[in-house]
Design an enzyme around this catalytic site. Structure first.
Site, PDB file in Angstrom:
ATOM      1  N   ARG A  14       0.428 -11.189   2.274  1.00 13.64           N
ATOM      2  CA  ARG A  14       1.524 -11.966   3.071  1.00 13.64           C
ATOM      3  C   ARG A  14       2.416 -12.750   2.046  1.00 13.64           C
ATOM      4  O   ARG A  14       3.507 -13.496   2.301  1.00 13.64           O
ATOM      5  CB  ARG A  14       0.359 -13.386   3.476  1.00 13.64           C
ATOM      6  CG  ARG A  14      -0.117 -12.893   4.883  1.00 13.64           C
ATOM      7  CD  ARG A  14      -0.961 -14.240   5.090  1.00 13.64           C
ATOM      8  NE  ARG A  14      -2.320 -14.075   4.515  1.00 13.64           N
ATOM      9  CZ  ARG A  14      -3.110 -15.073   4.427  1.00 13.64           C
ATOM     10  NH1 ARG A  14      -2.801 -16.306   5.036  1.00 13.64           N
ATOM     11  NH2 ARG A  14      -4.456 -15.054   3.916  1.00 13.64           N
ATOM     12  N   GLU A  44      -7.557   0.898   1.597  1.00  8.26           N
ATOM     13  CA  GLU A  44      -7.614   1.454   3.107  1.00  8.26           C
ATOM     14  C   GLU A  44      -7.738   2.930   3.488  1.00  8.26           C
ATOM     15  O   GLU A  44      -8.540   3.071   4.260  1.00  8.26           O
ATOM     16  CB  GLU A  44      -6.441   0.659   3.649  1.00  8.26           C
ATOM     17  CG  GLU A  44      -6.232  -0.768   3.452  1.00  8.26           C
ATOM     18  CD  GLU A  44      -4.774  -1.327   4.256  1.00  8.26           C
ATOM     19  OE1 GLU A  44      -5.208  -1.664   5.428  1.00  8.26           O
ATOM     20  OE2 GLU A  44      -4.102  -1.435   3.414  1.00  8.26           O
TER      21      GLU A  44
END
Length: 1364
Positions: free
Chosen positions: A357, A533
Site C-alpha cells: 500500500r 505469492e
C-alpha cells in the site's frame, strides 16, 4: 520550568514546539468529557509535533507556557493555544494515556549526538475500567445482532474537531458534531487500556447461528449511526500497539472510524477466516438502506474535500447537498471523475490485506463507467493490461465499470483475475492446470470454449454487461507477458526441465469497491507480484501441488520431514521466481523488501492518520515470517470506507436466461466469434486514448505561449484528449488527479513569472514548503521567485531514473506521484535568467514527485525558438505515447506534420456586415478579451524630458485616473497600457485586403458549424467569439497585432492565398520555421505590411487575418509618481522608440505603445491597469538605507520613491535616511532626466546622495553607473548592503543590470575579502531576503547590436550541442 504540580505526575512530560504559519503546532485537538478538556486527536503531516516524535494521538494537554489547563474550559484552552504567535515557542506539559507510564530519555545516535526520545511502558497494575452493562434491545437489525457485547457510548463524548490554529484549517475531519458521528467504533479484545467485557447473553456469532432475515448489506456498507451500539464515556479511545522487536509503541485511533464492525466475539476470534462477514458484500441481500448510503456518502464527501483542504467551503456544502438530493430521489448518486480517483486510491490505502500500500497514491484510474456492452468492457481490459504490463515495468492501475444499481443489471468480470490458467478434470479424476480455476474452466467449456489441455492455458474472459448473460473473449497472446522460471545457479537444469512459467500482471477482478456508498462490482485492479505469492501458487496442495516434484527434481530426501525438504524446495523455487522475473526485467518484490516498505507505510500512516488497518495473518509472508519486521508488529484489523470487499462468484447466484443459454450451448463456433473481436493494437487502444486527458497549462505576457500551447494541443489530439488552460484559470486541486500535464510558459522581466502564472506557481510552492522545515522564512516572501526556486538541471533527477526498489521503499509518495509532466520555456538569452520561470515550474513538479517525461525544453526568441519548440513537442509526444502504450496506434508522421500546419480552412470562415452598426466600447472589449479589469484614463499633460538638441525623445505622461479603485498603486508598481497601432500602417494594410469594407462598416467574423439532427448533419454559420462586431479599422488598430513578424504557421497560410509559384516556394521554406525563417526574421524584423510588400501576389482576405493574427498585447511601464504627491494621477516615463531594421539600413520602425502615447490627445481613452510589483517596493521600515541604480528611463520608478519619501517627510512621518540615487545618461545637457526634481528632493532630505554617469560627454571617457559604483563609492556601497543590511535597487535594460551585478560582486570580493563563490552566495541571499531588487526591461538602445551578439552565441551553443 520551575517545580510545579505537573512534576509530580509520573505520566507527564514537557515538550517544546514552534508554531508554524500553516500547520500551527502541528496537531489536531478534540474536547474530552472530563477535565483537562484538550486531547491530541491527530498529528499534521510534517508539522512541528510530527517532527518532534514526542507527541502522540491521545495525549492530554495539562499546561501551555505555564498556563494551567487542568481546570480550564475547552474554549479557554483553545484560546490559550491560539494566542501563541506564529514562530513562537510553546512549552507543553502533556499527560500520556491512562494505564501507562510515559517519560523522556536522552539517548545517543551512532554519531554520538544526544537525542531525546519518548518512552511509554504499561503500568505493572493498570486500572481496568470495565464496560457498564447496558440494556440491549430485543431485536437488532442487520449485523447488529453480532454486536451485543458492546454497550452504549455517550454520544456527546466528542463534540468537535478543530485545528489548534483554526485560521489555517488542515484537519481531516469536520468541526461539527454530525461529521464525527460516523466514527463507528470497532473494539476487538486487545490489551489495556481497551478491554471488552461480554454481556450475559451470547451473540448469534458465538453460537454459530445467523439470522437469515438480516440485511447484511447495511452491515457491510455501514451501519447507520442511529442504530449503532454506543460505548461509555469512560472508555479510552485509542489502542496501544507495540513492536516487540524495537519496543516502540504506536497509539492507534483510526479504528474509531471503522465500518462495519469486525465480528470477533469474546469467546472466539475470526481473524483467520478467508472471507469474514465484515469483508463480504453479497448482492443477494438486497440494496443497502437509503440512510446507510447517505451516511457513507457524507463521510466520503467530507474526506474528499478535507483532502483538498476545502472542508466546510461553499463548494463542499453545495456538493453535499447535491449528493443528498440525488440519494433521496434515486437511492444513489454519481461520483465525479476526481472523486472516483480519490476513492480508488483511498480504498487501496485502506485495504488491510495489501502489503504494497505504500504505492497507493500512484494508482492510475481508467474511468469506463460509460461502457454499455461486453465488447467495450473487453476493449477496456485490453487497454488496462497493455498499460499495466508496460513491457515488464509493471504499473498499478484500476478500471471502473458501471456501478451496481441492481443485481439484475450489474457489470462484472466473472474471472477472479484477468489472467488465469485453466484446469481440466481428467477421466481418472486428476486435474491438469490450476485447481483454483476448475469451476470457471468448466463453465467456459459449457459455453463453447475448448482449451488445449495444458498446464498453463490462458482462460478466456467471461464478461457480463447490464445483467445479461456473460460472453467469452480470448485475450490476445501479445497482451499477456509470461516469465519462464529458471534457477540462478548454473548446473540447476532441473527447473528448466519442469517447464514452469507464470504471468507478470496479477490483475484481481472479483473484488468489489464501495466508495461512499456507491458499489462497483466490476473493478479489475493490479499491482505486482511478491515472489512468495507465485511460489505458493505453484507449491500449495490446493493449487499446482508441485512441492514433491520440485523436491524430487532437486534430489532431496522426502521420506523424513526432519530433513526440511519442504522448506528447501519452497526456498529454492522462490529464489528461482525472483531471479527469473528480475532477469527478464519484470517488476517483482521479495518479501523482505515488501515488509520493510509496509513498515515505513505503517509508521507514516500512524503519524498522518493515527492508524493503519492491517490483517496480520495475511501481511506476514508465508516464508521466513519471523525474519521480517512485520512479524513483530501488533496491528489492528478493521474496515474503512472506501473499502475493497469480497463478493460471491456470480455463477453461484446468477439466473441464466434459458433461451439464450440454450442458444449458447448449441453455438460451437466460438473461435470464429473470438477472432472477430480480436482487434489490432490500434483498435484495442483507441478507447484508452480517448479517455486519457492531457492538460496543457500556459502562462504568457505576449500570447506566444498560448499560440505554442494550441500547436501542442494539435499534435497531442492525435492520441489524447488535450485541452489548453491558462494557469490562472486552473484549479490546482485537480492537479493530483491529472494523468498528463504539459506546461508552456514564458518568463517575464528578470526571471519573474508571467502575471497569469504566478498564482499556480505560488500554490505549488506552498505545497512544497509545507513539507519543509523553514516555514517562517518562506512566509516572508511577497512574490514567487523563479531563480531561487529552480534547482540546477544537474540536480534534477527524472522519476524514470529512479529504481523500483528505491520507489517502493520510500516512506511516502509525493502529491503528484501519479502525474506525468513536461515543461517548455520561452525566453530570450539577452536576459541573465533565461527561462527561469519554466525551470522553477519544472523543479516544483519534480519535487512533488511528478514523473518527468523528458527534460525541460527551451526556446530562445533570438535563435531557433520555432525549431526548438517543434523538436521538443515531437519528442515529448512520442514519449507520452510510449508511456501510455499508444505508440502503435498513432501515425507519428501525421501527428508531427500538424505542428507546421494550421487548422484554418478558408471555406469555414467569412466576414459579414453586422445587423447592428454600433462600435463596441474599446476599454470594455479589451478587458473582456484579455480577462483583465481595465480602467479608462485621459491625458492630462505630456512633456518631453530631453532637450531639442538631443535627437531622441523621452516623455513624461501624466494620466488622470479619476481616483478609480482599480488603479490604486504603490511606488514601484507597473502600469499596463493597451496601445493603438499606427494609423498609417492600418490604412496601408486595409488597402491590401481584397474584401475590405469601408472604415465605418461594422462587420463580424462567422464560423461554419455542424450539428446532428434527425434528418442528418446540419451546417450553419455562427458568430465567432474571438473578436466583437467592429469595423476592420478598429480590429486592426486596437485588437490585433500587425507589427510582430508573422509566425511560420501564418506564412504557411499566406502561401495558400493564390500566391505565384516563386513566392509560394519562398513562403513554404520560411513556414518550416527552421534556420531560414530565423535568419529572415532577425534580419528584417518585418511587420505585416512589409511581408505583404515582399510577397505582393498574396491575395489576402479579412477572415484569415481576423482569425489568425495574434492579439495586441499590453505594454508595461514603471509608474513614476506617488499617489501622495499626485492624487488621482499616474505618471509614466516613456522612451519613444524609433529604429531602423537591418542594423540601421532597413525601414524605420516605431515602438507601438511609445508612439501611441506620444500622439494621443486629451479626449482619447487610454485602456490601462496596474500590475503590482511587490518585490520592487520600498522597505516596510523607513529607517532602512537604500541605493537606487537607474540609468536612462530606469529612473522612472525611483521618481515615485523619492516622491513618496517627500510626502512622508512633509507629514512628519519620516525623519529621512540614506537614499542614494545613481543615474546615468548620455549627455548632461541633453538627457539628464529629472535633474531639477532630484536637486529639490535632495534639498528636502528625500534623497541623501546623488551620483551621475555620462557616456557621451564631449572630451571625456565613457562612464556608466557601474563605473561610478566601482571607482567612486565602493566603500559606501559595501557599508550599505553588507554592514547595514540595506536594500539595493536596479532598474533598466538587461545589459546594464548584468554589469551592475558583476560590479557589486567585485566590491564584495574586495571589500569583504570574500571568494567569488561566497560573494555570489551573499547576493543570492539578498535576493532571497528581498533586499536585492531588479526591474529589468528589454533592450531599447543598441537593440540590434545586443541581439545579434546574443543570437550568435546561441547559434554557437546549438551547433556545439548538435555535434555532441
Amino acid at each position: 520550568m520551575g517545580k510545579n504540580k505537573f512534576d509530580l505526575t509520573v505520566n507527564a512530560i514537557s515538550v517544546v514546539l514552534t508554531k508554524r504559519h500553516k500547520t500551527g503546532l502541528g496537531f489536531l485537538v478534540r474536547e474530552r468529557q472530563i477535565k483537562p478538556k484538550v486531547e491530541v486527536m491527530e498529528l499534521v503531516e510534517d508539522g512541528s509535533a510530527f517532527h518532534s516524535h514526542l507527541i502522540q494521538a491521545g495525549d492530554v494537554i495539562l499546561a501551555v507556557n505555564g498556563v494551567d489547563l487542568t481546570t480550564a474550559s475547552y474554549k479557554e484552552s483553545l484560546k490559550t493555544l491560539r494566542a501563541i504567535p506564529v514562530g513562537g515557542k510553546a512549552v507543553l506539559i502533556i499527560k500520556g494515556p491512562e494505564g501507562f507510564q510515559t517519560h523522556l530519555q536522552t539517548t545517543f545516535t551512532k554519531e554520538g549526538q544526544p537525542r531525546t526520545v519518548r518512552i511509554t511502558h504499561p503500568n505493572p497494575n493498570p486500572p481496568i475500567t470495565p464496560f457498564h452493562s447496558a440494556k440491549q434491545p430485543d431485536k437488532l437489525s442487520g449485523g447488529l445482532r453480532e454486536l451485543q457485547s458492546v454497550t452504549n457510548r455517550d454520544d456527546n463524548m466528542i463534540k468537535s474537531t478543530q485545528l489548534v490554529e483554526t485560521s489555517q484549517l488542515s484537519c481531516s475531519l469536520s468541526q461539527n458534531k454530525r461529521s464525527i458521528d460516523f466514527q463507528l467504533l470497532h473494539h476487538n479484545r486487545i490489551k489495556p487500556p481497551i478491554c471488552d467485557v461480554p454481556t450475559d447473553k451470547q451473540s448469534p456469532e458465538d453460537t454459530g447461528t445467523v439470522d437469515k432475515d438480516t440485511n447484511t448489506r447495511d452491515k457491510v456498507a455501514l451501519t447507520p449511526v442511529s442504530e449503532m451500539p454506543q460505548i461509555p464515556n469512560n472508555k479510552q479511545e485509542f489502542a496501544n500497539l507495540k513492536n516487540w522487536e524495537t519496543d516502540q509503541n504506536h497509539r492507534e485511533t483510526l479504528y474509531l472510524k471503522a465500518c462495519p464492525i469486525n465480528h470477533c466475539a469474546p469467546k472466539k476470534c475470526n481473524g483467520s477466516l478467508m472471507q469474514p462477514s465484515n469483508m463480504v458484500c453479497d448482492p443477494r441481500d438486497g440494496k443497502p438502506s437509503v440512510e446507510s448510503v447517505r451516511q457513507l456518502a457524507k463521510d466520503f464527501i467530507d474526506q474528499y474535500f478535507t483532502s483538498m483542504k476545502r472542508n466546510n467551503s461553499e463548494a463542499h456544502g453545495a456538493r453535499l447537498d447535491e449528493v443528498m438530493n440525488s440519494i433521496d430521489s434515486t437511492g444513489t448518486y454519481e461520483l465525479t471523475k476526481n472523486e472516483l480517483i480519490f476513492g480508488a486510491k483511498t480504498a487501496w490505502r485502506n485495504a488491510p490485506r495489501c502489503i504494497g500500500r505504500i504505492q497507493w497514491n500512484k494508482l492510475h484510474v481508467f474511468d469506463c463507467r460509460k461502457v454499455t456492452s461486453t465488447y467495450e468492457m473487453f476493449e477496456a481490459i485490453c487497454s488496462h493490461l497493455k498499460y499495466a504490463t508496460n513491457k515488464g515495468n509493471i504499473r498499478s492501475c484500476i478500471t471502473f465499470f458501471p456501478p451496481r444499481n441492481d443485481v439484475k443489471t450489474e457489470f462484472r468480470v466473472w474471472n477472479s483475475q484477468l489472467i488465469r490458467y485453466a484446469c481440466y478434470r481428467q477421466e481418472d479424476g486428476s486435474l491438469v492446470g490450476d485447481p483454483a480455476n476448475l469451476e470457471l474452466t468448466e463453465l467456459c467449456e459449457r459455453l463453447g470454449w475448448k482449451g488445449k489441455g495444458g498446464r498453463f492455458d490462458l482462460l478466456p474472459l467471461l464478461l457480463q454487461a447490464n445483467g445479461e448473460d456473460p460472453e467469452l473473449y480470448e485475450l490476445p497472446s501479445n497482451l499477456v507477458l509470461e516469465v519462464k522460471l529458471r534457477h540462478p545457479d548454473a548446473g540447476q537444469e532441473w527447473l528448466e526441465k519442469m517447464n514452469l512459467k507464470w504471468y507478470a500482471v496479477p490483475a484481481v477482478s472479483n473484488i468489489m469497491l464501495n466508495i461512499g456508498g456507491v458499489e462497483f462490482p466490476g473493478v479489475p485492479f493490479n499491482g505486482w507480484f511478491m515472489g512468495t505469492e507465485i511460489g505458493r501458487d505453484l507449491l500449495d496442495t490446493a493449487r499446482y501441488n508441485l512441492i514433491l516434484p520440485v523436491a524430487e527434481a532437486m534430489g532431496l530426501n522426502t521420506k523424513k520431514t526432519a530433513s526440511l525438504w519442504k522448506d528447501k524446495a519452497i526456498l529454492e523455487l522462490n529464489l528461482a521466481v525472483l531471479h527469473s522475473f528480475q532477469n527478464d526485467n519484470v517488476t517483482i518484490m521479495d518479501h523482505h523488501v515488501a515488509t520493510e516498505s509496509f513498515m515505513k507505510h505503517f509508521s507514516n500512516e500512524m503519524k498522518l492518520r493515527g492508524g493503519c488497518p492491517g490483517d496480520w495473518v495475511w501481511l506476514v509472508p508465508p516464508v521466513s515470517g519471523s525474519a521480517t519486521p512485520i512479524f513483530h508488529q501488533e496491528i489492528l484489523n478493521y474496515t474503512l470506507n472506501p473499502a475493497c470487499l469480497y463478493q460471491p462468484d456470480p455463477w453461484h447466484y446468477y439466473k441464466w436466461k434459458d433461451s439464450v443459454m440454450k442458444k449458447r450451448k448449441n453455438k460451437l463456433h466460438f473461435k470464429e466469434l473470438a477472432r472477430s473481436v480480436l482487434m489490432t493494437s490500434r483498435m484495442m487502444t483507441k478507447a484508452m486514448a480517448n479517455r486519457i486527458k492531457a492538460t496543457i497549462l500556459y502562462a504568457s505576457e505576449t500570447g506566444k505561449s498560448y499560440a505554442y500551447s494550441k500547436s501542442l494541443q494539435e499534435i497531442f489530439n492525435h492520441a489524447f484528449d488535450a485541452k489548453v488552460v491558462a494557469m490562472d484559470q486552473y484549479d490546482i486541486c485537480n492537479l493530483e488527479y491529472e494523468a498528463l500535464v504539459l506546461i508552456v510558459t514564458s518568463t517575464f522581466g528578470n526571471g519573474d513569472p508571467p502575471e497569469n502564472g504566478e498564482y499556480l506557481a505560488q500554490a505549488l510552492q506552498k505545497i512544497v514548503r509545507d513539507s519543509k522545515e523553514d516555514q517562517k522564512k518562506a512566509a516572508t516572501k511577497r512574490r514567487f521567485q523563479s531563480v531561487a526556486t529552480a534547482t540546477p538541471m544537474s540536480r534534477r533527477v527524472s522519476t524514470k531514473q529512479n529504481s523500483f526498489s528505491n520507489d517502493i521503499q520510500s516512506s511516502t509518495q509525493g502529491v503528484l506521484a501519479n502525474v506525468k509532466f513536461a515543461v517548455f520555456g520561452l525566453g530570450s538569452r539577452a536576459y541573465p535568467h533565461f527561462c527561469a520561470f519554466a525551470h522553477a515550474m519544472d523543479t516544483l513538479l519534480g519535487e512533488l514527485e511528478g514523473e518527468r517525461l523528458m527534460e525541460i525544453g527551451e526556446g530562445d526568441e533570438l535563435c531557433g525558438q520555432e525549431e526548438s519548440f517543434r523538436t521538443w513537442a515531437q519528442e515529448v509526444f512520442t514519449s507520452a505515447c510510449d508511456t501510455f502504450c499508444l505508440r502503435e496506434q498513432v501515425n507519428l508522421e501525421d501527428a508531427n506534420a500538424s505542428l507546421s500546419t494550421s487548422k484554418f480552412e478558408r471555406a469555414d470562415f467569412r466576414v459579414v456586415v453586422h445587423d447592428k452598426q454600433v462600435q463596441p466600447n474599446v476599454v470594455e472589449t479589451l478587458g473582456t478579451m484579455h480577462r483583465k479589469k481595465l480602467s479608462s484614463c485621459r491625458l492630462i499633460r505630456r512633456k518631453n524630458l530631453q532637450s531639442e538638441e538631443s535627437g531622441r525623445s523621452t516623455i513624461l505622461i501624466q494620466l488622470e485616473t479619476k481616483n478609480c479603485e482599480n488603479l490604486n498603486f504603490c511606488p514601484g508598481d507597473h502600469l499596463g497600457i493597451y496601445p493603438r497601432n499606427d494609423p498609417d500602417l492600418v490604412k496601408e494594410l486595409l488597402s491590401k485586403v481584397r474584401d475590405a469594407t469601408d472604415e465605418n462598416t461594422v462587420v463580424v467574423l462567422e464560423a461554419k458549424r455542424e450539428k446532428r439532427s434527425i434528418i442528418g448533419n446540419l451546417k450553419y454559420w455562427e458568430e465567432d467569439t474571438r473578436l466583437p462586431p467592429c469595423t476592420l479599422n478598429m480590429a486592426f488598430s486596437r485588437f490585433l497585432d500587425i507589427t510582430t513578424p508573422p509566425t511560420p504557421q501564418l506564412l504557411k497560410l499566406f502561401s495558400e492565398c493564390d500566391v505565384n509559384q516563386e513566392e509560394s516556394k519562398t513562403l513554404e521554406v520560411l513556414s518550416q520555421g527552421q534556420s531560414e525563417y530565423e535568419d529572415w526574421k532577425f534580419l528584417n524584423n518585418p511587420n505585416l505590411i512589409e511581408v505583404l510588400n515582399q510577397f505582393p501576389s498574396i491575395q489576402l482576405e479579412a477572415a484569415l487575418l481576423l482569425k489568425q493574427l495574434p492579439l495586441l498585447q499590453a505594454r508595461y511601464y514603471s509608474i513614476s509618481s506617488s499617489p501622495e504627491i499626485f492624487p488621482g494621477e499616474i505618471h509614466c516615463t516613456v522612451s519613444v522608440v524609433t529604429y531602423h531594421t537591418r542594423g540601421g539600413t532597413g525601414p524605420l520602425h516605431h515602438g507601438v505603445c511609445s508612439s501611441y502615447l506620444n500622439s494621443i490627445t486629451d479626449d482619447e481613452e487610454v485602456a490601462c491597469f496596474v500590475r503590482t510589483a511587490p518585490t520592487f517596493h520600498l522597505p516596510l521600515k523607513d529607517n532602512i538605507p537604500c541605493i537606487l541604480v537607474g540609468p536612462g528611463t530606469g529612473i522612472a520608478p525611483f521618481r515615485s520613491f523619492w516622491q513618496q519619501r517627500l510626502a512622508e517627510i512633509r507629514k512628519g512621518a519620516h525623519n529621512g535616511c540614506t537614499m542614494a540615487l545613481l543615474f546615468g545618461c548620455r549627455n548632461p545637457n541633453h538627457d539628464h532626466l529629472y535633474k531639477q526634481e532630484v536637486a529639490a528632493a535632495m534639498k528636502e532630505g528625500a534623497i541623501s546622495h546623488a551620483y551621475t554617469a555620462f557616456s557621451r560627454e564631449k572630451g571625456k571617457p565613457k562612464r556608466y553607473v557601474q563605473n561610478v559604483i566601482m571607482s567612486e563609492i565602493p566603500d559606501f556601497v559595501y557599508d550599505i548592503v553588507h554592514e547595514k543590511k540595506g536594500h539595493f535597487y536596479v532598474c533598466g535594460d538587461v545589459t546594464m543590470a548584468t554589469e551592475v551585478n558583476k560590479t557589486l560582486l567585485k566590491i564584495l570580493c574586495i571589500k569583504g575579502e570574500m571568494t567569488k563563490e561566497k560573494a555570489q552566495e551573499f547576493i543570492n541571499s539578498m535576493k532571497t531576503e528581498e533586499r536585492y531588487h531588479e526591474d529589468i526591461f528589454g533592450v531599447t538602445l543598441r537593440t540590434y547590436e545586443v541581439n545579434r551578439s546574443v543570437r550568435l552565441k546561441g547559434k554557437e551553443k546549438s551547433e556545439s550541442l548538435s555535434h555532441k
